[in-house]
Design an enzyme around this catalytic site. Structure first.
Site, PDB file in Angstrom:
ATOM      1  N   MET A   1      95.596 -48.994   3.377  1.00  0.00           N
ATOM      2  CA  MET A   1      95.319 -47.902   2.435  1.00  0.00           C
ATOM      3  C   MET A   1      96.243 -47.935   1.218  1.00  0.00           C
ATOM      4  O   MET A   1      97.282 -48.598   1.231  1.00  0.00           O
ATOM      5  CB  MET A   1      95.488 -46.558   3.147  1.00  0.00           C
ATOM      6  CG  MET A   1      94.502 -46.327   4.279  1.00  0.00           C
ATOM      7  SD  MET A   1      94.777 -44.773   5.153  1.00  0.00           S
ATOM      8  CE  MET A   1      94.241 -43.583   3.911  1.00  0.00           C
ATOM      9  N   HIS A   2      95.832 -47.204   0.187  1.00  0.00           N
ATOM     10  CA  HIS A   2      96.669 -46.807  -0.954  1.00  0.00           C
ATOM     11  C   HIS A   2      96.981 -47.906  -1.967  1.00  0.00           C
ATOM     12  O   HIS A   2      97.374 -47.607  -3.089  1.00  0.00           O
ATOM     13  CB  HIS A   2      98.016 -46.233  -0.492  1.00  0.00           C
ATOM     14  CG  HIS A   2      97.950 -45.214   0.584  1.00  0.00           C
ATOM     15  ND1 HIS A   2      97.079 -44.153   0.560  1.00  0.00           N
ATOM     16  CD2 HIS A   2      98.653 -45.102   1.740  1.00  0.00           C
ATOM     17  CE1 HIS A   2      97.259 -43.411   1.644  1.00  0.00           C
ATOM     18  NE2 HIS A   2      98.195 -43.964   2.379  1.00  0.00           N
TER      19      HIS A   2
ATOM     20  N   ASP B   1      92.007 -48.171   6.974  1.00  0.00           N
ATOM     21  CA  ASP B   1      92.349 -48.725   8.282  1.00  0.00           C
ATOM     22  C   ASP B   1      92.510 -47.644   9.347  1.00  0.00           C
ATOM     23  O   ASP B   1      92.087 -47.824  10.497  1.00  0.00           O
ATOM     24  CB  ASP B   1      93.593 -49.614   8.206  1.00  0.00           C
ATOM     25  CG  ASP B   1      94.805 -48.936   7.586  1.00  0.00           C
ATOM     26  OD1 ASP B   1      94.752 -47.738   7.242  1.00  0.00           O
ATOM     27  OD2 ASP B   1      95.831 -49.627   7.420  1.00  0.00           O
TER      28      ASP B   1
END
Length: 497
Positions: free
Chosen positions: A80-81, A239
């Site tokens: 992520m991110h 995820d």
């Protein structure tokens, strides 16, 4: 028989699973890629490496599989991110800034001061933390203005790989929820946040559901990886959302403990209106129109791998972990805090660092190993404590990842969490969740819940041992004091790092 591919784009490697209609993993392949840490707190990767290694992993499977024409769909789970910036020709402008990059403390302060913490929580359900995407965008905007001027689109890691496979630019809601740009309740990009920070809303890609078919494989890509160009490609999810799907966290009362590089405690939520006041993350699920709350330990499995590499490089990981049975509850008076790269839940603190407390000359490697494992689990238990304080009942926890590979660690989780811990027949978590999204998207099942019932079975259960529970309750209270006792010392040491 038909098959799907579940692609899990992790922090250190990409893993591809070939899954049949019974939920069985027929083949799998994993390919690693490089991490760049040019300065303290920096963590970057080259998006081209993700794509190349994903292609190689798929090829490794298709080259050994006679029925590759029966592979009907592909979906994704992704770290992520991470910020991927593309120019107007969809070319990558710079290396991706990852979730575990901590350079953006100043930008986090700016976000909460400019927008206010209350407004941010009302829109995104989350506070500003270094790991999220918006602070990274602002960092590039402020420190690399020439690069930012060229930026036409931003993507997250798995979205870039999917774009290279299909030519389509999209982002699913579960991953978008971790950007600090999504209005979580409305399921749309926040015009207010974009306007406040001078971000062109057109930089934000089209939003889709995780099971949405975004397209098919580009002909040249299909030819290279040995698949039919008509293979359906589905959006996939973050995820942790995919880990939840791949662990059956699809109804009230279900909680997940996932121990990978980072550690996650995740719980299913039906509504978007619960108020945790930013103590835990609140994200859109990969399932439709539902959510999940999540606490994060930044260095979970990473703490154990760090310890092994530094202090027991010649010992196999399995042997190291099995050795904890030679120690005792509480590691004979030794305690560890897993703050190697800072911490997120419940302490959003990029400066805090790890400690071993109580070291004596009698301690052996197995005591240190047990202390590390217990420290990671205590950190995860802080999230469980927050959930319980909000009225959630947690009697059963599904464990996946590194923490599910060891019977010793599974029992430690049961004792510290004071809950039954379940190990599934598949420990694939995010990769299995990605495969399930493809299976659902193809219409193999009427719901993700139906898919989970068919794919996922309980393999082992671990009940808490009452004597150990009482001991760990005392130790947990000591553990929680360490952060506050060492914070000032760590702040003082920052200038010497």
């Amino acid at each position: 028989m038909s098959y799907v591919l579940g692609i899990d784009l992790g922090t250190s490697a990409v893993k591809v699973l070939l899954v049949n209609r019974k939920g069985q993993v027929v083949k799998e392949s994993m390919k690693e890629y490089q991490l760049y840490q040019d300065h303290p707190g920096y963590s970057e990767q080259n998006p081209e490496d993700w794509y190349k290694q994903t292609v190689e992993a798929i090829k490794e499977i298709t080259n050994q599989f006679e029925d590759k024409d029966q592979i009907a769909g592909i979906s994704f789970s992704g770290q992520m991110h991470g910020l991927v910036l593309l120019d107007e020709k969809n070319e990558v402008l710079r290396r991706a800034i990852l979730w575990n990059d901590t350079r953006t403390t100043e930008q986090c302060h700016e976000i909460e001061q400019t927008l206010t913490r209350e407004k941010l929580l009302s829109i995104t359900k989350n506070v500003a933390l270094e790991g999220f995407t918006l602070p990274k965008i602002l960092w590039v905007q402020q420190h690399e203005p020439e690069t930012f001027k060229k930026a036409a689109t931003f993507l997250l890691p798995k979205d870039y790989v999917r774009f290279r496979l299909t030519g389509k630019l999209n982002m699913d809601y579960s991953d978008a929820a971790g950007t600090l740009l999504l209005d979580v309740a409305k399921n749309e990009w926040s015009a207010e946040i974009c306007h406040t920070f001078n971000i062109d809303k057109n930089m934000c890609p089209e939003l889709v559901d995780s099971h949405h078919k975004v397209g098919e494989l580009l002909p040249n890509v299909a030819n290279e990886i040995g698949l039919n160009p008509s293979t359906s490609v589905f959006a996939g999810g973050a995820d942790n959302a995919c880990g939840a799907i791949g662990s059956g966290i699809l109804e009230d009362g279900k909680t997940l403990s996932s121990i990978g590089t980072s550690g996650v405690v995740l719980s299913y939520e039906k509504d978007s209106d619960k108020d945790f006041n930013g103590k835990v993350h609140y994200f859109n699920h990969g399932a439709e129109n539902v959510y999940y709350t999540m606490g994060v330990t930044l260095a979970a499995g990473y703490s154990l791998s760090w310890f092994k590499n530094v202090f027991a490089p010649n010992t196999e990981m399995d042997d190291l972990v099995k050795g904890v049975s030679n120690s005792s509850v509480g590691a004979n008076g030794l305690m560890f805090t897993p703050y190697l790269v800072g911490e997120r839940t419940p302490h959003a603190d990029a400066n805090i660092r790890s400690s071993f407390i109580g070291v004596s000359s009698t301690h052996q490697v197995h005591d240190f190993t047990r202390a590390v494992i217990e420290g990671i689990t205590f950190s995860l238990n802080e999230s469980i404590e927050i959930f319980r304080e909000q009225g959630k009942v947690i009697n059963e926890v599904v464990s996946i990842g590194g923490g599910a590979k060891s019977s010793e660690w599974l029992q430690i989780q049961a004792d510290i969490f004071n809950a039954k811990v379940v190990k599934l027949n598949s420990e694939q978590g995010p990769g299995m969740g990605a495969a399930m999204l493809a299976a659902y998207g193809l219409g193999w099942f009427n719901s993700l819940k139906e898919c989970a019932d068919a794919f996922l079975k309980v393999k082992e259960t671990y009940e808490p041992i009452e004597k150990n529970v009482h001991q760990y309750e005392k130790l947990f209270n000591i553990y929680k004091e360490i952060y506050h006792s060492t914070k000032k010392l760590n702040d003082s040491l920052k200038e010497f790092r």
